[in-house]
Scaffold this active site. Structure first.
Site, PDB file in Angstrom:
ATOM      1  CG  ASN A 150      -0.291  -0.364   2.498  1.00  0.00           C
ATOM      2  OD1 ASN A 150       0.289  -1.447   2.611  1.00  0.00           O
ATOM      3  ND2 ASN A 150      -0.361   0.508   3.477  1.00  0.00           N
ATOM      4  CD  GLN A 178      -3.824  -0.119  -1.459  1.00  0.00           C
ATOM      5  OE1 GLN A 178      -4.128   0.382  -2.549  1.00  0.00           O
ATOM      6  NE2 GLN A 178      -4.163   0.424  -0.309  1.00  0.00           N
ATOM      7  CB  CYS A 324       3.668  12.693  13.486  1.00  0.00           C
ATOM      8  SG  CYS A 324       2.127  13.428  12.998  1.00  0.00           S
TER       9      CYS A 324
END
Ligand code: PLP
Length: 389
Positions: A150, A178, A324
């Protein structure tokens, strides 16, 4: 502001034809497909039609398809089924670059007594086939390996890997979430026992997926409840999702050529131009066989998140290779497994196209991205060092 959507590996827009076909099933034709009356029964017929449409795209027979709620459920179902039917076997063979739908489940399974073997990849994201061959043991209950990645789009030699498992009597599952709709798939004479797909990656609605289970494969349901899906998956069907997925598969069969010509050309144009304008940039997995729509580009010495924010100001949507969310800004496990250097992995962006993207949009991205990179690098102490080295 116009949106330039280049994040199709995250999710896709519902095709207008799909939307058109499913609308009546929200209001006029809202019956339960399990009901004995004609009103419900007509919905049941549409579900069976969708099963045929999936079978046609995959080269499978309709009875080999069960509908689920998403790709993650299909992946979990396949692995948990193998652990239940392959009694006494406690090993799972997978790869270092799987989606969390497989990776996190395997992590959980190691905590409850199973062993997991993760096959490494090389710098281009290609699977180490020798290590794979060696990892298949009599304790292995199942191999679960993605067809296409992916993040990078890198394609694994799935048929060859499935054949190797079959020769050793080991079940083989592939997460083809995918791959379906982007590259041709034919399960007719395949060694693959189970295959997962997800509606929202191929222009069907979110909240629907499917699992192919080859005829004759031992199977144990994951969601236990009513008699739906011939006792293979309990729960009232997501009728609109399933009917939409059927139509999306019919369209995908027709559009695979467009994916591999127009979409690939646009992707290649994007890559070629960005790489020639921006120094210290590189395509991750660029040397490997790849999906036609995916481009994962690293921009050295800057943060992917910052690039995303700046692109967002122009309405350009893509993804970054660093997460993050954990607060640690760790580069993705896929890029780490490929050994992409830290300074490159941090500044990686995944562009993923679809048949709905136009050349004007790609030209717009080619115009906007290089100045963003230049601006961010002008603030980067690492880049300044590099420039003066
Ligand atoms: N597997 C792969 C390779 C994916 O890319 C995704 C979604 O990004 C999934 C599984 C999970 O699919 P879903 O979002 O339908 O649960």
């Amino acid at each position: 502001m116009k949106t330039v959507y280049l994040d199709n590996n995250a999710t896709t827009k519902v095709a207008p034809e799909v939307l058109n076909d499913i609308m009546p099933y929200f209001h006029d034709l809202y019956g339960n497909p399990s009901s004995a009356h004609t009103f419900g029964g007509q919905v049941g017929k549409e579900i069976n039609k969708a099963r045929e449409q999936l079978g046609d795209l995959l080269g499978a027979s309709p009875e080999e398809i069960i509908f689920t709620s998403c790709g993650s459920e299909s992946d979990n179902t396949a692995i948990m089924s193998a652990l239940s039917t392959e009694t006494g076997k406690t090993n799972i063979v997978t790869t270092r670059v799987e989606h969390p739908a497989v990776k996190a489940l395997c992590g959980h399974l190691t905590k409850i007594g199973y062993s997991v073997t993760e096959i490494p990849v090389d710098r281009e994201g290609r699977l180490d086939m020798e290590r794979y061959r060696e990892s298949l043991t009599p304790e292995t209950a199942i191999v679960s390996m993605m067809w296409a990645n992916n993040e990078t789009g890198v394609i694994f030699p799935i048929e060859e890997a499935a054949q190797m498992a079959k020769e050793r009597d080991i079940l083989f599952h592939t997460d083809a979430v995918q791959a379906v709709g982007k590259i041709p798939i034919n399960l007719k004479n395949s060694a693959i026992d189970m295959l997962s797909l997800s509606g929202h990656k191929l222009h069907a609605p979110k909240g629907v997926g499917a699992l192919f289970i080859k005829k004759g494969t031992k199977f144990s349901p994951f969601l236990i409840g009513g008699h739906q899906e011939k006792n293979r998956r309990g729960g009232t069907e997501n009728t609109t999702g399933i009917i939409g997925l059927g139509k999306a598969c019919e369209l995908a069969a027709k559009n695979i050529d467009v994916e591999n010509t127009k979409v690939k050309e646009l992707r290649d144009k994007l890559e070629k131009n960005i790489l020639s304008i921006v120094p210290n940039s590189r395509v991750n997995g660029g040397e490997a066989e790849r999906l036609p729509n995916t481009s994962n580009i690293s921009f050295e010495f800057i943060e992917g998140e910052a690039i995303l924010l700046h692109m967002d100001e122009f309405g350009i949507c893509a993804s970054s290779g660093s997460a993050c969310t954990s607060g640690s800004l760790q580069p993705s496990h896929v890029l780490r497994a490929m050994g992409v250097p830290f300074t490159m992995a941090h500044g990686s962006i995944r562009f993923s196209l679809s048949i709905y993207n136009s050349e004007e949009e790609i030209d717009f991205v080619i115009e906007k991205v290089p100045p963003i990179i230049e601006k961010l690098r002008s603030f980067s102490p690492f880049w300044k060092k590099e420039a003066h080295a």
